[in-house]
Write a protein that holds these residues in place. Structure first.
Motif, PDB file in Angstrom:
ATOM      1  N   TYR A  99      -3.922   1.720  -8.586  1.00  0.00           N
ATOM      2  CA  TYR A  99      -3.667   1.645  -7.359  1.00  0.00           C
ATOM      3  C   TYR A  99      -4.683   0.316  -6.876  1.00  0.00           C
ATOM      4  CZ  TYR A  99      -2.211   6.453  -8.001  1.00  0.00           C
ATOM      5  OH  TYR A  99      -1.655   7.537  -8.318  1.00  0.00           O
ATOM      6  N   GLU A 148      -4.684  -2.089  -5.167  1.00  0.00           N
ATOM      7  CA  GLU A 148      -4.966  -2.443  -3.729  1.00  0.00           C
ATOM      8  C   GLU A 148      -5.859  -1.947  -3.090  1.00  0.00           C
ATOM      9  OE1 GLU A 148      -0.098  -3.572  -3.454  1.00  0.00           O
ATOM     10  OE2 GLU A 148      -1.126  -1.652  -3.410  1.00  0.00           O
ATOM     11  N   LEU A 149      -5.861  -0.450  -3.204  1.00  0.00           N
ATOM     12  CA  LEU A 149      -6.883   0.391  -2.870  1.00  0.00           C
ATOM     13  C   LEU A 149      -8.298   0.188  -3.209  1.00  0.00           C
ATOM     14  CD1 LEU A 149      -7.572   3.106  -1.146  1.00  0.00           C
ATOM     15  CD2 LEU A 149      -7.419   4.268  -3.443  1.00  0.00           C
ATOM     16  N   TRP A 200      -3.081   8.805  -2.406  1.00  0.00           N
ATOM     17  CA  TRP A 200      -4.430   9.064  -1.596  1.00  0.00           C
ATOM     18  C   TRP A 200      -5.213  10.068  -2.203  1.00  0.00           C
ATOM     19  CZ3 TRP A 200      -6.500   5.128   1.351  1.00  0.00           C
ATOM     20  CH2 TRP A 200      -5.605   4.280   1.565  1.00  0.00           C
ATOM     21  N   MET A 238       0.773  -1.325   0.114  1.00  0.00           N
ATOM     22  CA  MET A 238      -0.118  -0.138  -0.093  1.00  0.00           C
ATOM     23  C   MET A 238       0.751   1.214  -0.123  1.00  0.00           C
ATOM     24  SD  MET A 238      -3.435  -0.717   0.585  1.00  0.00           S
ATOM     25  CE  MET A 238      -4.582  -0.308   1.577  1.00  0.00           C
ATOM     26  N   GLN A 258       2.535   2.685  -2.214  1.00  0.00           N
ATOM     27  CA  GLN A 258       2.744   3.549  -3.048  1.00  0.00           C
ATOM     28  C   GLN A 258       1.341   4.069  -3.741  1.00  0.00           C
ATOM     29  OE1 GLN A 258       4.560   1.652  -6.480  1.00  0.00           O
ATOM     30  NE2 GLN A 258       6.249   1.064  -5.415  1.00  0.00           N
ATOM     31  N   ILE A 259       0.433   4.149  -2.819  1.00  0.00           N
ATOM     32  CA  ILE A 259      -0.714   4.591  -3.078  1.00  0.00           C
ATOM     33  C   ILE A 259      -0.812   6.106  -2.962  1.00  0.00           C
ATOM     34  CG2 ILE A 259      -3.372   4.784  -2.456  1.00  0.00           C
ATOM     35  CD1 ILE A 259      -3.343   1.994  -1.757  1.00  0.00           C
ATOM     36  N   TYR A 315      -9.147  -3.379  -1.328  1.00  0.00           N
ATOM     37  CA  TYR A 315      -9.746  -3.315   0.010  1.00  0.00           C
ATOM     38  C   TYR A 315     -11.077  -2.502  -0.009  1.00  0.00           C
ATOM     39  CZ  TYR A 315      -5.281  -5.139   1.706  1.00  0.00           C
ATOM     40  OH  TYR A 315      -4.083  -6.095   1.922  1.00  0.00           O
TER      41      TYR A 315
END
Lengths: 189, 564
Positions: free
Chosen positions: B200, B202-203, A6, A1, A3-4, B206
């Motif tokens: 992204y 994985e975002l 946001w 996570m 490298q996310i 989840y």
């Protein structure tokens, strides 16, 4: 996570919240609900948020897909410099914008979504992310006439003569030169 | 257009049936709530918004049921396997399961919007009629209180003029669960947009598990019985046609009309979603069970350009060409499962994947395997799951196009061909394969080069050079490379790849390729398989339709795209 980014998700969430605020505001205003003036505020806030969030920021790594026609808004958003670059400012701004819409049921969903977007922006700001505008790539037009000064004086390089002749040698086959049944004349002038 | 319809008629049929079902359910529920007598008094307060809310609710129930089914990939794999005798057109919709999932999701969003807007009007009307002092039917109905001895006689959930709609919403089960599930839905949608999903993952993975909250809140949503209809007994005693005009006299003994009694509906959402939930739970248990079985890593190879090859064995594992598996490495990340195409052939006694460094998880995995002194990380595997590559050998002529990393399913196919040749397998229907490999630079695929060179040798030995026709296209060329290639024009092998087949530069001209194939095989069915970007899919798909003749006996091109 790790490298996310946001901020990218916060941007999508804020854009969605803007649309929800506009919709809820229209319903409340058109239906003349109790305290419908909050609905009018909600429409204005929603439009502002949509315009602010429409231009997508540039990703740190890799190429970024622009939203259709975002370059006009990018130039406007860029003008505000640190106010729009910094995500702490955006987090606080969205939180403040969301509060008045919370007084009306029609727009309370927008409040909740915008508050969530604000939280994600806060997370992005804590991780040091920034809004970087996507600049249009300068179009490198090769100067067509610029380098042609004179016609070339030498012929273009060709592989040596033996190489050029090879295919015709192979075509003749192993038995020596071909014997033509009918006399053939070479008609090249 | 005609060719497209022939290819996709089952998908179109399913789509039309689904739209038709939605329209039918909406109109059916709308008419009930708009016309039925038992809602006469409810409609008196709420108007048409009641019908809109209930009609969209019915459609939401139906779509929430449908949305879980396309993601049960073990079930779909099973269907694919059992239908292997069906022709490929019938199995095509199974490949579009994710597209269907997204369509149903969009429909859920649309109906959610309608439902919420309608209920906003409903709450507003309830609130107004509770506050109204004009003695109208609506205000009389609203004054029917739930605290009197005939506790069933209330209609308006807003019982006091001071109660705001916000208070009413958040203190009712329906309102609270509604807000929570809508927020969950919005979060799922914003994290599932293509931009977030591709970059992204994985975002997205989840956040999408918020669907559990959505399902639970949906099941609880109808429990309050807030939508009220007049009871049968009450209708028998005082039918609205007879009694609605005389509402001033309901309380008086002399009139024949009594106060109407109302009852709420029992919740019905759970009836719709129970079966898919059970199916999905079974699917997850199956995935967990399959993943718990021990995976033995037999060989680890580090290829140039940071590509890791893992060769593994697992008891009871059997695969077909071009299938993929989901891999989990608990020491890298406990919960994440990432898909990888299998690069080994079914004929081999191990299965392998090639992992390229493309993000957090892959980088960490490669690093974990690079440490030669620490013990080997444990791997869990779920799968294999089928994709269209299984169909390759059903076509007389196959055109395989792999762009960049998309070449991996074809590694499996080409290896399988190699083995089938060695064993002289006469069941092989395929007579000719055209393989196009398009990539920016071959560095990351040096391992694939080796495969192609051994195939070249193999074919020469068997004397079957015509079987596999492959072309490599380098799109990331510059004048240096081109100059180099021009100088080495004569050499028997290509300077970049070492293969006998020379590398071409730029992109293939599909029109030329397709017309050559169509002329070479005028009566065959040609399968075109692509693993690559959407733009390439569009041009190939167009070419397939252009060069397929309308006569089903002549050359037909069928297009299949691998979706990840």
């Amino acid at each position: 996570m790790g490298q996310i980014e946001w901020a990218m998700w916060a941007n999508e969430q804020a854009l969605a919240s803007g649309l929800i605020l506009i919709t809820g505001g229209i319903v409340a205003t058109a239906g003349r609900f109790t305290q419908w003036y909050f609905g009018t505020y909600s429409i204005a806030a929603g439009v502002f948020i949509c315009l602010l969030e429409y231009p997508r920021g540039k990703r740190k790594k890799g190429s970024t897909m622009e939203r259709c026609g975002q370059k006009y808004m990018t130039s406007v958003v860029k003008l505000f410099g640190p106010l729009t670059r910094n995500y702490y400012v955006r987090a606080v701004l969205h939180l403040l914008l969301s509060v008045p819409a919370g007084f009306l049921l029609a727009t309370i969903l927008g409040t909740a979504c915008l508050a969530i977007a604000s939280t994600i922006y806060l997370l992005a700001a804590i991780r040091g992310e920034q809004w970087i505008p996507i600049e249009p790539k300068p179009k490198e037009r090769p100067q067509v006439g610029g380098t042609i000064k004179q016609p070339p004086t030498n012929p273009p390089p060709r592989p040596p003569a033996e190489v050029r002749k090879k295919p015709s040698v192979e075509e003749e086959g192993a038995g020596g030169p071909q014997v033509n049944p009918i006399p053939v004349t070479d008609e090249v002038v | 257009m005609g060719n497209w319809l022939v290819d996709h008629w089952l998908s179109v049929l399913i789509l039309v049936a689904w739209l038709g079902l939605n329209i039918f359910l909406f109109v059916y529920a709308f008419l009930i709530y708009e016309k039925a007598d038992k809602y006469f008094y409810t409609r008196e307060i709420l108007g048409t918004a009641l019908a809109f809310a209930r009609a969209s609710a019915l459609c939401l129930n139906c779509n929430s049921m449908l949305i879980l089914i396309p993601v049960c990939r073990n079930l779909l794999s099973f269907l694919r396997g059992t239908c292997s005798f069906c022709n490929h057109t019938l199995r095509k919709p199974l490949d579009h399961n994710l597209t269907f999932h997204k369509l149903v999701a969009y429909m859920i969003c649309v109906f959610t919007a309608i439902h919420i807007i309608a209920h906003l009007f409903n709450f507003e009307h309830y609130s107004r009629s509770q506050q109204a002092m004009d003695g109208s039917l609506a205000s009389v109905l609203s004054s029917l209180s739930r605290h009197e001895k005939e506790s069933n006689s209330w209609l308006n959930p807003i019982q006091s003029p001071n109660m705001t709609v916000i208070y009413a919403t958040f203190t009712s089960i329906a309102g609270l669960t509604g807000v929570i599930l809508t927020i969950a839905l919005i979060l799922m949608v914003t994290s599932a947009v293509e931009f977030i999903r591709r970059n992204y993952f994985e975002l997205f993975w989840y956040t999408h598990h918020l669907f559990i909250i959505y399902i639970i809140c949906l099941a609880l949503h109808g429990m309050g019985g807030i939508v009220r209809a007049q009871t049968e007994d009450s209708m028998g005693e005082s039918h609205p046609y007879n009694c609605s005009k005389s509402f001033h006299e309901w309380d008086k003994y002399v009139s024949s009309c009594r106060r109407p009694h109302f009852e709420g509906h029992p919740p019905e959402s759970w009836k719709w979603i129970l079966a898919p939930i059970a199916l999905y739970i079974f699917e997850r248990i199956l995935r967990f069970y399959r993943s718990q079985q021990r995976v033995v890593i037999t060989k680890v190879v580090m290829h140039p350009s940071n590509v890791l090859e893992l060769q593994m064995r697992k008891r009871g594992f059997s695969m077909e060409v071009g299938q993929y598996i989901f891999v989990n490495c608990p020491s890298v990340s406990l919960l994440e499962w990432h898909p990888f195409t299998l690069t080994s052939a079914p004929e081999e006694d191990f299965f392998s994947i090639h992992i390229r460094s493309a993000g957090d998880w892959t980088e960490n995995l490669i690093r974990a395997f690079e440490h030669q002194h620490s013990p080997m990380p444990r791997i869990q595997v779920d799968g294999p799951f089928g994709t269209v590559s299984e169909d390759v050998f059903q076509f007389e002529v196959a055109v395989l196009v792999g762009a960049g990393i998309g070449v991996t399913p074809f590694a499996s196919i080409l290896k399988s061909i190699w083995y089938k040749f060695q064993r002289a397998d006469h069941k092989l229907k395929t007579q000719k394969i055209y393989f196009y490999w398009i990539c920016r630079e071959t560095g990351a695929f040096a391992w694939f080069n080796n495969l192609l060179s051994s195939l070249e040798q193999e074919m020469e030995e068997l004397g079957k050079i015509g079987f596999l026709n492959y072309r490599l296209f380098l799109t990331g060329w510059d004048s240096n490379i081109a100059g180099h290639a021009a100088l080495n024009f004569d050499k028997a092998t290509d300077i970049l790849t070492g293969l006998k087949q020379k590398t071409s530069f730029g992109r293939p001209m599909w029109d030329n390729e397709f017309s050559t194939i169509a002329t070479a095989y005028p009566k065959s069915v040609v399968g075109v398989f692509l693993c690559g970007p959407q733009t390439l899919a569009k041009s190939l798909s167009k070419c397939c339709h252009r060069y397929s003749s309308l006569d089903p006996r002549k050359v037909q091109f069928y297009f299949n795209k691998e979706i990840f």
